[in-house]
Design an enzyme around this catalytic site. Structure first.
Site, PDB file in Angstrom:
ATOM      1  N   ASP A  22       2.490   5.744  -6.745  1.00 42.72           N
ATOM      2  CA  ASP A  22       3.750   5.690  -5.996  1.00 42.72           C
ATOM      3  C   ASP A  22       4.982   5.588  -6.889  1.00 42.72           C
ATOM      4  OD1 ASP A  22       2.408   5.688  -3.481  1.00 42.72           O
ATOM      5  OD2 ASP A  22       1.860   3.604  -3.837  1.00 42.72           O
TER       6      ASP A  22
ATOM      7  N   HIS B 216      -1.848  -2.590  -9.785  1.00 41.12           N
ATOM      8  CA  HIS B 216      -2.937  -2.032  -8.967  1.00 41.12           C
ATOM      9  C   HIS B 216      -4.039  -3.076  -8.825  1.00 41.12           C
ATOM     10  CE1 HIS B 216      -6.013   0.765  -7.517  1.00 41.12           C
ATOM     11  NE2 HIS B 216      -4.991   1.531  -7.170  1.00 41.12           N
TER      12      HIS B 216
ATOM     13  N   ARG C 243      -3.151   9.763 -11.469  1.00 46.29           N
ATOM     14  CA  ARG C 243      -2.389  10.454 -10.417  1.00 46.29           C
ATOM     15  C   ARG C 243      -0.894  10.341 -10.691  1.00 46.29           C
ATOM     16  NH1 ARG C 243      -4.480   7.282  -5.421  1.00 46.29           N
ATOM     17  NH2 ARG C 243      -3.786   5.671  -6.867  1.00 46.29           N
TER      18      ARG C 243
ATOM     19  N   HIS D 295       0.869  -1.189   0.000  1.00 44.78           N
ATOM     20  CA  HIS D 295       0.000   0.000   0.000  1.00 44.78           C
ATOM     21  C   HIS D 295       0.902   1.234   0.000  1.00 44.78           C
ATOM     22  CE1 HIS D 295      -3.577   2.256   0.485  1.00 44.78           C
ATOM     23  NE2 HIS D 295      -3.916   1.969   1.730  1.00 44.78           N
TER      24      HIS D 295
HETATM   25  N1  HAX Z   1       5.923  -6.407  -9.627  1.00 41.88           N
HETATM   26  C1  HAX Z   1       6.023  -7.764  -9.644  1.00 41.88           C
HETATM   27  N2  HAX Z   1       4.956  -8.582  -9.503  1.00 41.88           N
HETATM   28  C2  HAX Z   1       3.750  -8.009  -9.437  1.00 41.88           C
HETATM   29  C3  HAX Z   1       3.577  -6.618  -9.473  1.00 41.88           C
HETATM   30  C4  HAX Z   1       4.739  -5.809  -9.553  1.00 41.88           C
HETATM   31  N3  HAX Z   1       4.665  -4.477  -9.545  1.00 41.88           N
HETATM   32  N4  HAX Z   1       2.262  -6.345  -9.365  1.00 41.88           N
HETATM   33  C5  HAX Z   1       1.633  -7.538  -9.265  1.00 41.88           C
HETATM   34  N5  HAX Z   1       2.519  -8.535  -9.289  1.00 41.88           N
HETATM   35  C6  HAX Z   1       2.286  -9.962  -9.116  1.00 41.88           C
HETATM   36  C7  HAX Z   1       1.648 -10.189  -7.750  1.00 41.88           C
HETATM   37  O1  HAX Z   1       2.637 -10.244  -6.723  1.00 41.88           O
HETATM   38  C8  HAX Z   1       0.921 -11.484  -7.959  1.00 41.88           C
HETATM   39  O2  HAX Z   1       1.868 -12.533  -7.879  1.00 41.88           O
HETATM   40  P1  HAX Z   1       1.503 -13.925  -7.155  1.00 41.88           P
HETATM   41  O3  HAX Z   1       0.386 -14.491  -7.955  1.00 41.88           O
HETATM   42  O4  HAX Z   1       2.767 -14.692  -7.204  1.00 41.88           O
HETATM   43  O5  HAX Z   1       1.064 -13.568  -5.751  1.00 41.88           O
HETATM   44  C9  HAX Z   1       0.451 -11.364  -9.402  1.00 41.88           C
HETATM   45  O6  HAX Z   1       1.296 -10.393 -10.024  1.00 41.88           O
HETATM   46  C10 HAX Z   1      -0.997 -10.937  -9.538  1.00 41.88           C
HETATM   47  O7  HAX Z   1      -1.184  -9.751  -8.798  1.00 41.88           O
HETATM   48  P2  HAX Z   1      -2.323  -8.711  -9.223  1.00 41.88           P
HETATM   49  O8  HAX Z   1      -3.637  -9.400  -9.119  1.00 41.88           O
HETATM   50  O9  HAX Z   1      -1.976  -8.072 -10.519  1.00 41.88           O
HETATM   51  O10 HAX Z   1      -2.161  -7.578  -8.124  1.00 41.88           O
HETATM   52  P3  HAX Z   1      -2.831  -7.507  -6.677  1.00 41.88           P
HETATM   53  O11 HAX Z   1      -4.205  -6.952  -6.828  1.00 41.88           O
HETATM   54  O12 HAX Z   1      -2.692  -8.794  -5.959  1.00 41.88           O
HETATM   55  O13 HAX Z   1      -1.888  -6.461  -5.980  1.00 41.88           O
HETATM   56  C11 HAX Z   1      -0.534  -4.531  -5.886  1.00 41.88           C
HETATM   57  C12 HAX Z   1      -1.849  -5.125  -6.384  1.00 41.88           C
HETATM   58  C13 HAX Z   1      -0.555  -3.027  -6.091  1.00 41.88           C
HETATM   59  C14 HAX Z   1      -0.379  -4.804  -4.408  1.00 41.88           C
HETATM   60  C15 HAX Z   1       0.627  -5.151  -6.693  1.00 41.88           C
HETATM   61  O14 HAX Z   1       0.506  -4.790  -8.042  1.00 41.88           O
HETATM   62  C16 HAX Z   1       1.974  -4.772  -6.160  1.00 41.88           C
HETATM   63  O15 HAX Z   1       2.457  -5.418  -5.224  1.00 41.88           O
HETATM   64  N6  HAX Z   1       2.626  -3.694  -6.737  1.00 41.88           N
HETATM   65  C17 HAX Z   1       3.890  -3.245  -6.250  1.00 41.88           C
HETATM   66  C18 HAX Z   1       3.688  -2.469  -4.948  1.00 41.88           C
HETATM   67  C19 HAX Z   1       2.927  -1.182  -5.177  1.00 41.88           C
HETATM   68  O16 HAX Z   1       3.209  -0.423  -6.078  1.00 41.88           O
HETATM   69  N7  HAX Z   1       1.953  -0.897  -4.309  1.00 41.88           N
HETATM   70  C20 HAX Z   1       1.195   0.347  -4.327  1.00 41.88           C
HETATM   71  C21 HAX Z   1      -0.182   0.244  -4.979  1.00 41.88           C
HETATM   72  C22 HAX Z   1      -0.919   1.559  -4.981  1.00 41.88           C
HETATM   73  C23 HAX Z   1      -1.400   1.876  -3.622  1.00 41.88           C
HETATM   74  O17 HAX Z   1      -2.308   1.312  -3.071  1.00 41.88           O
HETATM   75  N8  HAX Z   1      -0.726   2.786  -2.996  1.00 41.88           N
HETATM   76  O18 HAX Z   1      -1.051   3.024  -1.727  1.00 41.88           O
END
Ligand code: HAX
Length: 435
Positions: free
Chosen positions: A372, A317, A326, A271
């Site tokens: 972010d 996301h 954003r 997050h």
């Molecule tokens: N890098 C590598 N792998 C990624 C990824 C990234 N940026 N984004 C998603 N994935 C992976 C996930 O880890 C997941 O892998 P597993 O199946 O092995 O668990 C797979 O792709 C499917 O994930 P998803 O369904 O696309 O994404 P989620 O809804 O589960 O999660 C997240 C969304 C934002 C948490 C995720 O994309 C992520 O971890 N991004 C990097 C961290 C980040 O930028 N977080 C901030 C998000 C914005 C926010 O809320 N800010 O507050």
């Protein structure tokens, strides 16, 4: 108070609307639960209500139905600036209408009246160990304000349920008024071990933060703060921070208990902490290559990160399936004011390479940058190099949306949140029976 009076008719109308929907459609189905959703963080289940903001998978965030660019265009501007007053945004989130300039100024004035930080909060922050993460300091500082909660006092004194939202709004104005002062106190104490600068009585809310961290001279940073806090304010209520605050609030805990919980959720790497992680990752790339890498070098670095099972922070996301608007408004800010900054150029290169690699990698459902991916780069350029502080800045903006939602939840009699939990055996039995 004027803001309470302005909200009252809106609240009455929304209460009637809910009563009518509940009476006429009590047993109407709005969806089904799939086993996959139980194991997948309740994704895609439309089970929460908020008119304050909404995230459209393609268009991105909307505040009260207005897209982020529209919000930035329509809100009244700070003096001598093309950037908007946060007071105007708070009016929009709470009341639901685009404010007049006077409405925005009135909220700014209300904040100035309430912005002083009590001594005990600063003393507590000073007493914390030097290596305490700033998000812990932020969460604790919010909790330390709870002793002054108008809601808790009124509740103890038997206030009627219909009026609960009124002291909630008063508490919300107090907490939001103090949020920049809390963040500035953390910054001054943790990184500079220096005396606090009391809030100014002539600055707008966002610029006051710049003033309190001794950057009153920096007009660009004041404008960045105005942009940053507004775009970080809210994002629907299903995200971890907003949902945590509403869950805690549903037990009739006040704004301070609820927002402290939200900040704890915001501190997680999936997050709000992604802004810290993103900057750390960019610096690691820069350290490895000594300067901006070539496209091929960056591509192989991204593959290396992914192959080690790590995330590319700032990308992906849970809801969005497009570039986060954003991200784009911050990108445009960087392009306009410091396109020649080396770190900005690196973030720009990542923006052009990472989505392609993430698509090829094939896991992330959304390969595009989120908020972010670039926010830390802009802070870094403006001299805020202490990147573990960035999530606190996210939190300062986020209290605007959190509290607006908390007031509305209380006004609309949001009940105690209490979904039922079942055992694994029970789940298997249900599956067997429905086969
Ligand atoms: N890098 C590598 N792998 C990624 C990824 C990234 N940026 N984004 C998603 N994935 C992976 C996930 O880890 C997941 O892998 P597993 O199946 O092995 O668990 C797979 O792709 C499917 O994930 P998803 O369904 O696309 O994404 P989620 O809804 O589960 O999660 C997240 C969304 C934002 C948490 C995720 O994309 C992520 O971890 N991004 C990097 C961290 C980040 O930028 N977080 C901030 C998000 C914005 C926010 O809320 N800010 O507050």
């Amino acid at each position: 108070m004027w803001l309470h009076d302005r909200m009252e008719p809106k609240i009455e109308a929304a209460r009637e609307r809910i009563e009518r929907i509940a009476a006429e459609h009590k047993n109407r189905k709005v969806g089904e639960i799939h086993v996959n959703q139980i194991f997948n963080g309740l994704r895609g289940m439309d089970i929460l209500l908020s008119d304050v903001s909404y995230v459209d998978p393609q268009e991105g965030l909307q505040y009260r139905g207005y897209k982020i660019k529209e919000v930035l265009d329509l809100l009244p501007k700070a003096d001598d600036s093309e950037f908007s007053l946060a007071g105007g945004l708070y009016y929009l989130l709470l009341v639901g209408d685009i404010p007049t300039r006077q409405d925005a100024l009135d909220i700014e004035e209300e904040w100035r009246r309430r912005c002083d930080l009590p001594y005990h909060v600063a003393d507590m922050l000073r007493a914390m160990p030097k290596d305490t993460h700033p998000m812990i300091m932020f969460s604790q500082a919010i909790l330390a304000l709870e002793s002054r909660s108008e809601f808790s006092l009124n509740y103890k004194n038997g206030l009627q349920k219909e009026k609960y939202w009124r002291p909630m709004l008063t508490d919300s104005l107090s907490l939001t008024a103090k949020a920049p002062a809390i963040a500035a106190a953390i910054y001054n104490i943790k990184y500079h071990n220096r005396a606090l600068i009391p809030p100014s009585q002539s600055h707008d809310w966002s610029a006051n933060f710049a003033y309190m961290i001794d950057k009153d001279w920096d007009e660009q940073y004041k404008n960045l703060s105005r942009l940053f806090f507004i775009i970080h304010a809210d994002q629907g209520v299903g995200n971890v921070s907003a949902h945590s605050s509403l869950l805690v609030n549903s037990a009739l805990s006040d704004v301070f208990f609820s927002c402290s919980a939200a900040i704890n959720g915001l501190a997680g790497p999936l997050h709000g902490r992604a802004n810290q992680d993103c900057l750390e990752w960019l610096l690691a790339v820069r350290n490895k290559f000594g300067q901006c890498p070539s496209e091929q070098e960056l591509e192989s670095y991204i593959w290396d990160t992914l192959n080690r099972g790590k995330l590319i922070p700032g990308y992906g996301h849970p809801i969005l399936r497009n570039i986060d608007p954003r991200f784009l408004v911050q990108y445009e800010f960087g392009k306009k004011y410091f396109a020649d900054d080396e770190l900005f150029q690196l973030a720009d290169l990542v923006y052009h390479v990472a989505p392609r690699v993430l698509k090829e990698h094939g896991k992330a459902k959304n390969p595009w940058p989120n908020i972010d991916a670039i926010s830390g780069t802009l802070q870094y350029h403006c001299g805020i190099k202490e990147y573990d502080f960035y999530t606190v800045l996210f939190g300062v903006g986020r209290v605007l949306g959190l509290t607006a939602n908390l007031v509305w939840a209380r006004a609309l009699y949001s009940p105690l949140e209490r979904p039922q939990s079942i055992t694994m055996d029970m789940l298997e039995k249900v599956i067997e029976q429905s086969a």
